[in-house]
Design an enzyme around this catalytic site. Structure first.
Site, short mmCIF file in Angstrom:
data_model
loop_
_atom_site.label_atom_id
_atom_site.label_comp_id
_atom_site.label_asym_id
_atom_site.label_seq_id
_atom_site.Cartn_x
_atom_site.Cartn_y
_atom_site.Cartn_z
N HIS A 280 -2.76 1.87 7.83
CA HIS A 280 -2.02 0.63 7.55
C HIS A 280 -1.90 0.38 6.05
CE1 HIS A 280 -0.62 -3.47 7.81
NE2 HIS A 280 -1.70 -3.93 7.19
N SER A 281 -0.72 -0.07 5.62
CA SER A 281 -0.50 -0.56 4.26
C SER A 281 -0.91 0.49 3.21
CB SER A 281 -1.26 -1.88 4.08
OG SER A 281 -0.89 -2.53 2.89
N PHE A 282 -1.87 0.16 2.33
CA PHE A 282 -2.30 1.10 1.29
C PHE A 282 -3.01 2.31 1.88
CE2 PHE A 282 -4.50 2.64 -2.49
CZ PHE A 282 -3.54 2.47 -3.47
N GLY A 283 -3.41 2.22 3.14
CA GLY A 283 -3.98 3.38 3.82
C GLY A 283 -2.99 4.53 3.85
N GLY A 284 -1.69 4.21 3.77
CA GLY A 284 -0.67 5.25 3.70
C GLY A 284 -0.73 6.01 2.39
#
Length: 385
Positions: A280-284
């Protein structure tokens, strides 16, 4: 139109991902600056949505003066006057009312305790994950979680990577865990789905970069040791100059380092023949960094990546493996915030190098919970190919 579509219509070059190879000092600084910028933006948007009052306001919404309370030593949700009901909603013990924001200290401390609450649920029936503190033998550690069959399951593994900011392992959005429900703000529904589909599991903790007090009884020994170190005196009773205490966690100094450390120490050692990633989000951004730096190692086992409103981008520095894997519509998809119907195909994003679809929700924090059903179907379909 989604934010990604709007961004691609701008006449500007996309931000670059780190070059391949191990992390360097300059890369770490760039990554930290990028992560901090995104975190500030998300936090500002969050505060605008949920709170209209000033964080320093000493009055409540009725103009009544609020008692000045020091929340830093609170250790249970009950001390705040709240509990979680059967629907996973945070409610006041008296009056069954929703959470009322008083000040940032109250919000942050409650958020820390809610992390522990979620992680306790992750370790309990019916999920039963195991907690690992890494690196072993160090005073400064962070925790990650695996299923009990992590080192035995030979078939398939699901990797969970949350976004940046205050969220810790087990959360998608702290704001939703407080203001909505655990079903939307935590990964608990995802864990249940993963278990029911016979996946082994690993839940990363990319934002746990410096040692923190372990809420409740844990961490007291380390805390006292640090205090004693600061208060040492010489033979004449004069306080010695305090030593600067480095609380950074070896191998998890930043989120990208954490991803590589957990891959090297855990994911690589899993016997699973098929690996999928949910980020999710910055996990990308962290996922992109993983593929850029460990692509050759994971290539044969990585089957699909499911992003939820990821903020990653590709650049000429991205590895050929990352680019080709992202470009395959059967292997990578990003469900973005959008006012379009759930799972509506929004085409190929040149900025992100992958196909995007509507999450069915217009708010960033809700995207993971909103698209869970089609996301899992996408993952299961990827294992059939």
């Amino acid at each position: 139109m989604s934010d990604i579509e709007k961004e691609e219509n701008k006449d500007s070059s996309p931000p670059t991902t780190p070059p391949t190879g191990g992390p360097t000092k300059n890369n770490d600084i760039d990554d930290d600056e990028k992560e901090n910028k995104i975190e500030r933006s998300l936090t500002e948007n969050l505060n605008k949505r949920f709170y209209n009052n000033n964080n320093n306001n000493s009055n409540n919404s009725n103009g009544e003066e609020i008692e000045d309370i020091d929340y830093k030593n609170f250790k249970t949700i009950k001390e705040f006057g709240y509990y979680y009901n059967d629907k996973g909603e945070l409610r006041s013990i008296e009056g069954e009312e929703k959470f009322k924001f008083i000040n940032q200290q109250q919000y942050d401390r409650l958020g820390d305790i809610i992390v522990k609450t979620i992680q306790n649920k992750m370790k309990s029936e019916p999920i039963n994950l195991e907690e690992h503190w890494i690196p072993k033998g160090e005073t400064n550690q962070c925790n990650i979680f695996t299923s009990k069959d992590f080192f035995e399951n030979p078939t398939k593994l699901m990797v969970f990577i949350n976004g940046s900011g205050a969220v810790k392992s087990g959360q998608w959005a702290r704001s939703l865990c407080i203001n909505d429900t655990l079903n939307t703000g935590s990964i608990l529904p995802y864990l249940n789905d993963a278990i029911s589909n016979d996946f082994s599991i690993i839940v990363l903790n990319p934002n746990y970069n410096v040692f923190e007090e372990r809420i409740i009884e844990e961490g007291e020994e380390q805390k006292e040791k640090a205090k004693e170190e600061e208060e040492k005196k010489d033979d004449n009773g004069k306080l010695l100059k305090k030593k600067r205490v480095d609380n950074s966690i070896k191998g998890s100094e930043n989120s990208n380092n954490h991803i590589l450390t957990v891959y090297d120490e855990f994911i690589k050692k899993s016997p699973a023949k098929e690996i999928v990633i949910v980020a999710h989000s910055f996990g990308g951004v962290n996922t992109t960094y993983l593929l850029d730096n460990r692509g050759e190692e994971i290539a044969d086992r990585l089957k699909s990546i499911a992003f939820t409103d990821s903020v990653h981008s590709l650049s000429p520095k991205s590895s050929s493996f990352t680019k080709s894997f992202f470009a395959d519509e059967n292997k990578t998809k990003n469900w973005v915030k959008s006012d379009k119907k759930l799972n509506t195909d929004l085409g190929f994003s040149k900025l992100q190098g992958c196909n995007i679809a509507s999450s069915g929700h217009r708010v960033h924090e809700f995207t993971s919970s909103a698209c869970r059903v089609p996301l899992f179907q996408f993952i299961l379909n990827s294992l059939k190919k």
